[in-house]
Design a protein around this motif. Sequence first.
Motif, mmCIF file in Angstrom:
data_model
loop_
_atom_site.group_PDB
_atom_site.id
_atom_site.type_symbol
_atom_site.label_atom_id
_atom_site.label_comp_id
_atom_site.label_asym_id
_atom_site.label_seq_id
_atom_site.Cartn_x
_atom_site.Cartn_y
_atom_site.Cartn_z
ATOM 1 N N ARG A 164 -22.029 3.213 62.870
ATOM 2 C CA ARG A 164 -22.129 4.587 63.373
ATOM 3 C C ARG A 164 -23.571 5.040 63.265
ATOM 4 N N ALA A 165 -23.925 6.012 64.080
ATOM 5 C CA ALA A 165 -25.285 6.543 64.042
ATOM 6 C C ALA A 165 -25.538 7.263 62.721
ATOM 7 N N PHE A 166 -26.737 7.105 62.192
ATOM 8 C CA PHE A 166 -27.182 7.794 60.981
ATOM 9 C C PHE A 166 -27.655 9.184 61.414
ATOM 10 N N LYS A 222 -43.222 6.472 63.927
ATOM 11 C CA LYS A 222 -42.377 5.972 62.837
ATOM 12 C C LYS A 222 -41.560 7.124 62.256
ATOM 13 N N ILE A 223 -40.747 7.704 63.120
ATOM 14 C CA ILE A 223 -39.957 8.893 62.785
ATOM 15 C C ILE A 223 -38.512 8.615 63.166
ATOM 16 N N ILE A 224 -37.574 9.007 62.284
ATOM 17 C CA ILE A 224 -36.151 8.848 62.608
ATOM 18 C C ILE A 224 -35.500 10.216 62.817
ATOM 19 N N TRP A 225 -34.625 10.295 63.800
ATOM 20 C CA TRP A 225 -33.777 11.480 63.981
ATOM 21 C C TRP A 225 -32.696 11.468 62.907
ATOM 22 N N HIS A 226 -32.285 12.647 62.403
ATOM 23 C CA HIS A 226 -31.115 12.705 61.516
ATOM 24 C C HIS A 226 -30.311 14.001 61.649
ATOM 25 N N GLY A 227 -30.933 15.127 61.962
ATOM 26 C CA GLY A 227 -30.192 16.376 62.183
ATOM 27 C C GLY A 227 -29.515 16.956 60.961
ATOM 28 N N LEU A 271 -27.405 20.380 60.510
ATOM 29 C CA LEU A 271 -28.208 21.565 60.795
ATOM 30 C C LEU A 271 -27.995 21.898 62.272
ATOM 31 N N VAL A 272 -27.024 22.758 62.560
ATOM 32 C CA VAL A 272 -26.635 23.003 63.952
ATOM 33 C C VAL A 272 -27.781 23.557 64.800
ATOM 34 N N SER A 273 -28.757 24.202 64.179
ATOM 35 C CA SER A 273 -29.907 24.699 64.937
ATOM 36 C C SER A 273 -30.926 23.593 65.216
ATOM 37 N N ASN A 274 -30.818 22.472 64.506
ATOM 38 C CA ASN A 274 -31.802 21.394 64.643
ATOM 39 C C ASN A 274 -31.168 20.018 64.811
ATOM 40 N N TYR A 275 -30.245 19.911 65.763
ATOM 41 C CA TYR A 275 -29.734 18.573 66.069
ATOM 42 C C TYR A 275 -29.540 18.352 67.563
ATOM 43 N N LYS A 308 -38.981 8.720 52.877
ATOM 44 C CA LYS A 308 -37.755 9.522 52.829
ATOM 45 C C LYS A 308 -37.025 9.434 54.166
ATOM 46 N N LEU A 309 -35.717 9.160 54.096
ATOM 47 C CA LEU A 309 -34.903 9.154 55.315
ATOM 48 C C LEU A 309 -34.526 10.563 55.745
ATOM 49 N N LEU A 310 -34.526 11.502 54.798
ATOM 50 C CA LEU A 310 -34.080 12.856 55.102
ATOM 51 C C LEU A 310 -35.173 13.892 54.866
#
Length: 167
Positions: free
Chosen positions: A34-36, A104-109, A117-121, A143-145
């Motif tokens: 599943r997506a992270f 080198k950036i990962i999306w996570h929301g 974070l409904v305002s940032n996903y 950091k992943l988050l």
Amino acid sequence: LHLVALNFPLSGDMRADFQCFRQAQLAGLTSTYRAFLSSHLQDLATVVRKTDRHHLPVVNLQGETLFSNWESIFDGNGGQFNIHVPIYSFDGRNVMTDSSWPQKIIWHGSTANGIRLVSNYCEAWHTANMGAMGQASLLNTGKLLDQKVYSCNNQFIVLCIENSFVS
């Protein structure tokens, strides 16, 4: 539990769970991935089955440990990991050194605790609109988050997590 990157970066408009499923299959992996990402249906912290959150380490595609277990990612420290342990894509490339991922950036929301974070996903990962925002993390911070906000038109790394262990 394996943590693996998709083979290419994506903007905020993605079918990430399907991409994780498909690329894992093509790589010959038999577990479900599943997506992270936090989504409109689920917080990131709950993507992995409850029975597998405490006792299994989170490892890269080569079996090197990134986290002692799933829960340790969400202890509030931003998912701190050893940046010297590579994160690989399904086709075996190191996302930290390969030019296919220029940023080198990962999306996570998510918050640092894995809550959506409904305002940032990126509108539940359905828009690449420049005006929409998504929560992401610069991997070289270790950091992943990490809590950074970016426009959803950016193309960043998307991670996938093996969400149930199959021996």
